[in-house]
Design an enzyme around this catalytic site. Structure first.
Site, PDB file in Angstrom:
ATOM      1  N   ARG A  12      25.045  16.896 -23.603  1.00  4.87           N
ATOM      2  CA  ARG A  12      26.144  16.866 -24.580  1.00  4.87           C
ATOM      3  C   ARG A  12      25.902  15.798 -25.644  1.00  4.87           C
ATOM      4  O   ARG A  12      26.154  16.024 -26.819  1.00  4.87           O
ATOM      5  CB  ARG A  12      27.482  16.608 -23.885  1.00  4.87           C
ATOM      6  CG  ARG A  12      27.940  17.790 -23.026  1.00  4.87           C
ATOM      7  CD  ARG A  12      29.157  17.436 -22.225  1.00  4.87           C
ATOM      8  NE  ARG A  12      28.838  16.302 -21.349  1.00  4.87           N
ATOM      9  CZ  ARG A  12      29.736  15.509 -20.783  1.00  4.87           C
ATOM     10  NH1 ARG A  12      31.026  15.708 -20.985  1.00  4.87           N
ATOM     11  NH2 ARG A  12      29.361  14.524 -20.003  1.00  4.87           N
ATOM     12  N   ASN A  70      31.119  20.132 -20.729  1.00  3.31           N
ATOM     13  CA  ASN A  70      30.638  20.713 -19.475  1.00  3.31           C
ATOM     14  C   ASN A  70      31.650  21.729 -18.970  1.00  3.31           C
ATOM     15  O   ASN A  70      32.860  21.516 -19.063  1.00  3.31           O
ATOM     16  CB  ASN A  70      30.456  19.631 -18.410  1.00  3.31           C
ATOM     17  CG  ASN A  70      29.233  18.775 -18.657  1.00  3.31           C
ATOM     18  OD1 ASN A  70      28.354  19.125 -19.425  1.00  3.31           O
ATOM     19  ND2 ASN A  70      29.180  17.629 -17.995  1.00  3.31           N
TER      20      ASN A  70
END
Length: 97
Positions: free
Chosen positions: A24, A42
């Site tokens: 990320r 996520n």
């Protein structure tokens, strides 16, 4: 060409070994470099969801980067993408939890 023609949003689901490897954060860095807005987060199934909005060429560059495997620490098996009409305007590219 109007701004509407050049601007787009796409939502992606990145599958593989993409959680716990800085995916990320690397995606955020790449998206910011390209001047995009949106987020990476996520998902419960182990994938990462990426929403990217901005100029079409830059959005396509981010999707290509995701499909190419993203950061070196990750292993991308597949990337699913579809056009997206966000219900709000994003002002930056963030990480969502």
């Amino acid at each position: 060409m109007t701004d509407e023609d050049r601007s787009c949003c796409v939502i992606c689901w990145v599958h593989g070994s993409v959680q716990g490897v800085g995916f990320r954060y690397s995606t955020q860095h790449e998206a910011q470099r390209l001047g995009l807005t949106g987020y990476a987060r996520n998902m419960d199934d182990g994938s990462v969801e990426v929403l990217a909005c901005g100029e079409k060429d830059q959005v396509e560059q981010l999707v290509s980067w995701l499909k190419a495997g993203g950061p070196r620490s990750a292993r991308v098996d597949k990337v699913l993408t579809e056009p997206h009409q966000p219900d709000r305007e994003w002002t930056n590219f963030g990480i969502r939890y």
